[in-house]
Design a protein around this motif. Structure first.
Motif, PDB file in Angstrom:
ATOM      1  N   LEU A  77      22.300 -12.046  16.700  1.00  0.00           N
ATOM      2  CA  LEU A  77      23.304 -12.486  17.663  1.00  0.00           C
ATOM      3  C   LEU A  77      24.091 -13.681  17.158  1.00  0.00           C
ATOM      4  O   LEU A  77      23.553 -14.567  16.494  1.00  0.00           O
ATOM      5  CB  LEU A  77      22.624 -12.873  18.980  1.00  0.00           C
ATOM      6  CG  LEU A  77      21.822 -11.790  19.698  1.00  0.00           C
ATOM      7  CD1 LEU A  77      21.151 -12.375  20.931  1.00  0.00           C
ATOM      8  CD2 LEU A  77      22.700 -10.606  20.079  1.00  0.00           C
ATOM      9  N   GLU A 120      27.481 -14.385  21.585  1.00  0.00           N
ATOM     10  CA  GLU A 120      26.786 -13.197  22.092  1.00  0.00           C
ATOM     11  C   GLU A 120      25.500 -13.574  22.820  1.00  0.00           C
ATOM     12  O   GLU A 120      25.172 -13.004  23.863  1.00  0.00           O
ATOM     13  CB  GLU A 120      26.469 -12.246  20.942  1.00  0.00           C
ATOM     14  CG  GLU A 120      27.693 -11.538  20.386  1.00  0.00           C
ATOM     15  CD  GLU A 120      27.399 -10.799  19.093  1.00  0.00           C
ATOM     16  OE1 GLU A 120      28.187  -9.915  18.735  1.00  0.00           O
ATOM     17  OE2 GLU A 120      26.396 -11.128  18.416  1.00  0.00           O
ATOM     18  N   ALA A 121      24.769 -14.536  22.252  1.00  0.00           N
ATOM     19  CA  ALA A 121      23.533 -14.972  22.896  1.00  0.00           C
ATOM     20  C   ALA A 121      23.819 -15.597  24.256  1.00  0.00           C
ATOM     21  O   ALA A 121      23.145 -15.304  25.256  1.00  0.00           O
ATOM     22  CB  ALA A 121      22.802 -15.963  21.995  1.00  0.00           C
ATOM     23  N   GLY A 164      19.675 -15.165  15.181  1.00  0.00           N
ATOM     24  CA  GLY A 164      20.936 -14.776  14.545  1.00  0.00           C
ATOM     25  C   GLY A 164      21.213 -15.606  13.308  1.00  0.00           C
ATOM     26  O   GLY A 164      20.743 -16.744  13.181  1.00  0.00           O
ATOM     27  N   ASN A 201      24.528 -13.183  26.871  1.00  0.00           N
ATOM     28  CA  ASN A 201      23.294 -12.551  27.351  1.00  0.00           C
ATOM     29  C   ASN A 201      22.380 -13.544  28.064  1.00  0.00           C
ATOM     30  O   ASN A 201      21.199 -13.279  28.270  1.00  0.00           O
ATOM     31  CB  ASN A 201      22.544 -11.917  26.183  1.00  0.00           C
ATOM     32  CG  ASN A 201      23.276 -10.720  25.615  1.00  0.00           C
ATOM     33  OD1 ASN A 201      23.976 -10.015  26.338  1.00  0.00           O
ATOM     34  ND2 ASN A 201      23.133 -10.485  24.320  1.00  0.00           N
TER      35      ASN A 201
END
Length: 557
Positions: free
Chosen positions: A448, A452-453, A496, A456
């Protein structure tokens, strides 16, 4: 005389089987026949040579060998046959690329017979013929040309490279032909359980394919299982005037016999950037039009830094710019010219135009609606982690599906699809999937990004380490780029990594394994990394979560 059947694990191609036969068949009274797809060998011995010594000779080549009794030797095929009412399972595979061949080999290994269907004159799919292999050869040649006139070492005279495009292209084609023969054509010829049918395949119904062939002929193929592995092709945007011009896709760019004086590139992702830089380094003036910014879907710091690097090399990059209209004027005594009118009001003139705006799946002509197979809005076949479509006996793998478009994903998916088609249970896990772009510096990512993390709802902590803090980069006098790591704040686990570095493609697998094994950033920082390697940059970046690496001595653990 005695005969033994052996199970041989670790073979990766027919040449492995040939090597075992060559080693043992030179011995007096010894004969072995090895079947690569089945992973078996039949050993016939006349005399007093001991089985243990012969197994040791095979294991010396790096394989794992066990003796099979008759029951073991027949288990896989008899089980599969029983599940198919006593008949050998028939698998039809549309395509002959990496996903198709990986699936074919595993299906045969598990006792099935396979029919491959290919519409093009040559087999092998995109990667070996018009994708990964020729592009990396061209990129490497461009790298060597670039170093001749742009390097950091004072005692080596710089000079403009003399480039013979015809020789480069001949060498590239020869290597492509060699690899296609070794990895596809020879495997097909040596495997009697795999047959090839040439033509365009389409579903008549969920259990039958029609293969349209030359001169209006066609063949019907019925099978127990189907694997769709038809890949993807270049997307051509609906720009007014474009269709009437001799534009390039990546295929034509890799096969061009003449280097144009100027090249415009429409696109800003992996294929566009790799080929744009390669042509730039081979002496072409390059202008790139990006709809947004470079690598818009990646961590923004990658695109921003790479933008600076490419402009410093001489590339013109027009961010937030699209082509509004395109025309082409043929030349009387020389090549013609493209004229591109942009959304920003510019008029660009160039000798050649490359379109690299994505690769939609090759599914439009397959008649999937007649088989009831579901696709997404982009035409990609929807599959689950077992490569199953919504039709239980139809599977899909690779770029034609909704999986990431990487050749190693296609091959892994093809293998797992074959396992599942022949009664097994294998899922693909893409949570730690590496991605690499072969510009210089290279980009490599896994897991990620920070954004993106956070999307989420994962609270993160990140560090970015410029390459000027990596000893090997300093020794190479090449400090463009960085290493960035993303961790989950609560668990301290690495989730990531984004790397922009000359050897990023070789570095990223360390982060892949760390994520796969749920390592904390402290676990990673505490590992031993060899000194004066680029991959040490990952350790150093991991250490920055708890200390200032500028204050450490060399090799500080």
């Amino acid at each position: 005389m005695w005969i033994k059947q052996l199970k041989i694990k670790g073979m990766t191609c027919p040449s492995c089987a040939e090597g075992i036969e060559k080693k043992l068949n030179t011995l007096k009274g010894v004969e072995i026949k090895v079947c690569y797809p089945e992973g078996n060998g039949v050993l016939t011995v006349k005399g007093d040579t001991r089985l243990k010594s012969l197994i040791a000779k095979i294991e010396d080549k790096g394989y794992q060998v066990t003796e099979m009794d008759q029951k073991q030797a027949n288990t896989d095929k008899s089980t599969l046959s029983a599940a198919n009412n006593g008949q050998q399972l028939h698998v039809a595979i549309i395509g002959t690329g990496s996903g198709a061949f990986a699936g074919a080999l595993r299906a045969v290994e598990n006792g099935a017979r396979v029919t491959l269907i290919e519409r093009k004159p040559i087999i092998g799919g995109t990667c070996v013929n018009i994708g990964c292999v020729p592009s990396k050869i061209m990129i490497r040649a461009a790298h060597i040309a670039h170093l001749q006139q742009h390097h950091a070492f004072d005692g080596i005279k710089k000079h403009k490279p003399v480039i013979d495009r015809h020789q480069l292209l001949a060498q590239q084609r020869a290597r492509v032909n060699e690899l296609r023969a070794a990895k596809y054509e020879n495997i097909l010829e040596s495997n009697p359980e795999i047959s090839l049918v040439k033509g365009d395949a389409r579903f008549k119904d969920a259990n039958t394919l029609i293969v349209d062939q030359e001169h209006g002929n066609f063949t019907e193929i019925k099978a127990d299982r189907f694997l769709i592995a038809t890949g993807a092709s270049a997307s051509i945007p609906p720009i007014p005037g474009l269709a009437e011009t001799p534009y390039w896709t990546s295929t034509e760019a890799l096969e061009a016999e003449v280097l144009p004086e100027s090249l415009c590139v429409i696109g800003s992702s992996i294929v566009a950037l790799e080929l744009a830089q390669a042509y730039l380094r081979l002496g072409t003036k390059v202008t790139l039009l990006a709809r947004h910014s470079l690598l818009f879907n990646e961590d923004p710091e990658i695109g921003s830094e790479l933008h600076k690097i490419l402009e410093a090399e001489g590339m013109t990059i027009l961010d937030h710019t699209q082509a509004q209209a395109i025309s082409y004027q043929k030349g009387l005594l020389s090549s013609g010219k493209f004229t591109i009118n942009t959304t920003q009001g510019q008029t660009l003139i160039c000798d050649q135009l490359l379109i690299a705006t994505g690769r939609p799946p090759n599914t439009g002509s397959l008649g999937l609606e007649k088989a009831g197979v579901v696709m997404d809005s982009d035409g990609a076949i929807s599959v689950d982690d077992h490569m199953r479509t919504n039709i239980e006996h139809i599977y899909a793998a690779g770029d034609c599906s909704n999986q990431p478009q990487f050749v190693y994903v296609a091959a892994a998916a093809g293998t797992r699809a074959a396992i599942n088609m022949t009664g097994g249970d294998a899922a693909i896990n893409l949570s730690a999937m590496p991605a690499v772009m072969f510009t210089e510096p290279q980009m490599a990512t896994v897991g990620l990004t920070e954004a993106e993390a956070q999307h989420n709802n994962i609270k993160t902590d990140t560090r970015l380490l410029p390459l000027e803090n990596v000893p090997r980069a300093l020794a190479n006098f090449e400090t463009r780029g960085f290493v960035k790591l993303v961790i989950e704040e609560s668990s301290r686990r690495l989730i990531g990594a984004q790397i922009l570095a000359p050897e990023a493609g070789e570095m990223i697998q360390t982060a892949v394994l760390a994520i796969h094994n749920q390592m904390t950033i402290e676990d990673l920082a505490g590992q031993l990394f060899p000194y004066l390697t680029m991959v040490e940059g990952i350790k150093l970046c991991a250490q920055t979560f708890n200390k200032d690496v500028k204050e450490l001595s060399c090799c500080a653990g």
